[in-house]
Design a protein around this motif. Structure first.
Motif, PDB file in Angstrom:
ATOM      1  N   GLU A  90       0.832  -1.202   0.000  1.00  0.00           N
ATOM      2  CA  GLU A  90       0.000   0.000   0.000  1.00  0.00           C
ATOM      3  C   GLU A  90       0.869   1.256   0.000  1.00  0.00           C
ATOM      4  OE1 GLU A  90      -3.289   0.356  -0.337  1.00  0.00           O
ATOM      5  OE2 GLU A  90      -3.333  -1.791  -0.705  1.00  0.00           O
ATOM      6  N   PHE A  91       1.995   1.190   0.708  1.00  0.00           N
ATOM      7  CA  PHE A  91       2.884   2.353   0.730  1.00  0.00           C
ATOM      8  C   PHE A  91       3.451   2.612  -0.659  1.00  0.00           C
ATOM      9  CE2 PHE A  91       6.186   5.275   1.801  1.00  0.00           C
ATOM     10  CZ  PHE A  91       5.844   5.832   3.028  1.00  0.00           C
ATOM     11  N   ARG A  92       3.898   1.569  -1.348  1.00  0.00           N
ATOM     12  CA  ARG A  92       4.466   1.739  -2.679  1.00  0.00           C
ATOM     13  C   ARG A  92       3.419   2.220  -3.679  1.00  0.00           C
ATOM     14  NH1 ARG A  92       9.346  -0.770  -4.026  1.00  0.00           N
ATOM     15  NH2 ARG A  92       8.976   0.169  -6.065  1.00  0.00           N
ATOM     16  N   LYS A  93       2.199   1.744  -3.533  1.00  0.00           N
ATOM     17  CA  LYS A  93       1.139   2.209  -4.429  1.00  0.00           C
ATOM     18  C   LYS A  93       0.939   3.717  -4.289  1.00  0.00           C
ATOM     19  CE  LYS A  93      -1.606  -2.069  -4.373  1.00  0.00           C
ATOM     20  NZ  LYS A  93      -2.894  -2.665  -3.945  1.00  0.00           N
ATOM     21  N   THR A  94       0.970   4.194  -3.049  1.00  0.00           N
ATOM     22  CA  THR A  94       0.778   5.634  -2.823  1.00  0.00           C
ATOM     23  C   THR A  94       1.977   6.424  -3.304  1.00  0.00           C
ATOM     24  OG1 THR A  94      -0.536   5.054  -0.870  1.00  0.00           O
ATOM     25  CG2 THR A  94       0.103   7.354  -1.104  1.00  0.00           C
ATOM     26  N   GLU A  95       3.182   5.885  -3.117  1.00  0.00           N
ATOM     27  CA  GLU A  95       4.367   6.535  -3.668  1.00  0.00           C
ATOM     28  C   GLU A  95       4.232   6.702  -5.180  1.00  0.00           C
ATOM     29  OE1 GLU A  95       8.173   5.338  -0.900  1.00  0.00           O
ATOM     30  OE2 GLU A  95       7.328   3.772  -2.169  1.00  0.00           O
ATOM     31  N   LYS A  96       3.810   5.649  -5.834  1.00  0.00           N
ATOM     32  CA  LYS A  96       3.654   5.690  -7.290  1.00  0.00           C
ATOM     33  C   LYS A  96       2.583   6.708  -7.696  1.00  0.00           C
ATOM     34  CE  LYS A  96       2.523   2.849 -11.307  1.00  0.00           C
ATOM     35  NZ  LYS A  96       2.021   1.540 -11.783  1.00  0.00           N
ATOM     36  N   LYS A  97       1.539   6.812  -6.891  1.00  0.00           N
ATOM     37  CA  LYS A  97       0.443   7.737  -7.208  1.00  0.00           C
ATOM     38  C   LYS A  97       0.935   9.178  -7.290  1.00  0.00           C
ATOM     39  CE  LYS A  97      -3.914   9.497  -5.270  1.00  0.00           C
ATOM     40  NZ  LYS A  97      -4.928   9.321  -4.201  1.00  0.00           N
ATOM     41  N   TYR A  98       1.835   9.570  -6.390  1.00  0.00           N
ATOM     42  CA  TYR A  98       2.250  10.967  -6.304  1.00  0.00           C
ATOM     43  C   TYR A  98       3.605  11.249  -6.955  1.00  0.00           C
ATOM     44  CZ  TYR A  98      -1.602  11.542  -3.033  1.00  0.00           C
ATOM     45  OH  TYR A  98      -2.849  11.575  -2.470  1.00  0.00           O
ATOM     46  N   LYS A  99       4.335  10.224  -7.339  1.00  0.00           N
ATOM     47  CA  LYS A  99       5.663  10.408  -7.917  1.00  0.00           C
ATOM     48  C   LYS A  99       5.580  11.170  -9.241  1.00  0.00           C
ATOM     49  CE  LYS A  99       9.829   7.711  -8.943  1.00  0.00           C
ATOM     50  NZ  LYS A  99      10.081   8.122 -10.316  1.00  0.00           N
TER      51      LYS A  99
END
Length: 357
Positions: free
Chosen positions: A16-25
């Motif tokens: 879930e953390f990586r998904k959110t990182e990808k969302k805002y990167k």
């Protein structure tokens, strides 16, 4: 800690953390006719403590999950109902204080014996910012003996004891042997971290008290003590012993991680934001916990103590475009310091201060 993640099409492989990182990167629109046009990103779920502060001053209202911390401080300190030990102080630093610590971060904090990411290749480098300002280049200096820092403390990572020095680019032609110079401006742009006080050994992920170091500057210590007060146990004082300065350029990220190398997690990490606006992610004790996203602006301070020290956190995005960077006030203050102005227009600096023992 820095990096760009490889594209993965199957999000089920991500936490879930990586998904959110990808969302805002930061990603660029490949189909755009304009060169390197950033892809649009939905920022509607990003917490905005500046907006919360304005609302609180206007009518005393706050969103349900935001609380005001009851502490003796000279401005409102906010917390999150779901994250005990996390404190957010919007606009904690005056513009003059921001400018002062930006200057120190560029001119003083990378100075030896403080270590930077460049030590592993070039050994200790002095006066990097001045060399960049003077358009100098770094070249191998065969006449300079290797320092004890490079030999005994691993500053040159592969056993190489070559020494390097700055010189005028034109003077390279006068040298008898060919050499490949490295622009000081490029090295400044590739500066990613420097360490103050007790030196952190990145290879072993611990503090190496045997490494040469100076104490954290007294004024920074006193400032950190004041900022740490809302998160300190009653009757105790914060004792700054180490600091890590992170330098971000456009596209840089700080991946999800824990700051868990200090002995006493009841003492806060004091984190000061300078320069371009960023998105900060605060997760839970597992990477599978969905993180909250929030804006960090220049002058904001975050404190993480107690349970919050066990939470994954990171920075997936900084904003360097004029519309979103929100550094107009800094630009006005640095109008007569062109080299700092040029740097800060596309950069973010984070100073995080810790009590180690």
């Amino acid at each position: 800690m820095y990096g760009s993640y490889k594209a993965v099409t199957d999000d089920t492989d991500r936490t879930e953390f990586r998904k959110t990182e990808k969302k805002y990167k930061l990603y660029y629109d490949q189909n755009s006719k304009r060169k390197k046009q950033p892809k649009q990103v939905d920022l509607s779920e990003v917490l905005d403590f500046k907006s919360f502060l304005d609302s609180y001053h206007k009518n005393g209202e706050l969103p349900p999950e935001i609380v005001v911390v009851d502490c003796r401080f000279d401005r409102p300190v906010f917390g999150l109902e779901s994250q005990p030990g996390f404190y957010f102080i919007p606009g904690a630093l005056s513009v003059d204080e921001q400018c002062r610590w930006i200057r120190e971060s560029l001119m003083s904090f990378p100075q030896p014996p403080n270590r930077t990411n460049h030590n592993a290749i070039y050994g200790p480098i002095s006066d990097l910012f001045i060399a960049a300002k003077e358009r100098k280049v770094l070249v191998e200096d065969e006449n300079m003996p290797a320092s004890s820092d490079s030999v005994s403390n691993g500053c040159v990572g592969n056993g190489d004891t070559r020494r390097w020095s700055f010189c005028e680019e034109d003077s390279i032609l006068l040298r008898g042997k060919p050499c490949k110079p490295i622009s000081a401006s490029v090295l400044l742009r590739k500066l990613r971290w420097s360490t103050l006080g007790l030196q952190f050994d990145w290879s072993k992920r611990n503090y190496n008290v045997s490494l040469p170091h100076n104490k954290i500057p007294d004024e920074l210590c006193q400032f950190a003590k004041k900022l740490a007060a809302p998160a300190m146990p009653v009757g105790e004082e914060f004792h700054p012993e180490a600091a890590i300065v992170n330098y971000f350029a456009s596209g840089d990220t700080l991946g999800g991680h824990l700051d868990d190398m200090e002995a006493d997690w009841s003492k806060p990490i004091v984190s000061m934001s300078l320069g371009c606006k960023a998105i900060f992610l605060l997760g839970g004790k597992s990477r599978e916990d969905p993180p909250l996203a929030m804006f960090l602006r220049s002058g904001d301070v975050v404190l993480m103590a107690g349970e919050a020290r066990e939470c994954f956190h990171g920075v997936p995005r900084i904003f360097t475009d004029k519309e979103n960077a929100e550094i107009t006030t800094l630009e006005l203050h640095f109008c007569d310091e062109n080299d700092i102005l040029e740097y800060i227009r596309t950069s973010r600096i984070n100073i995080n201060i810790r009590q180690v023992f």
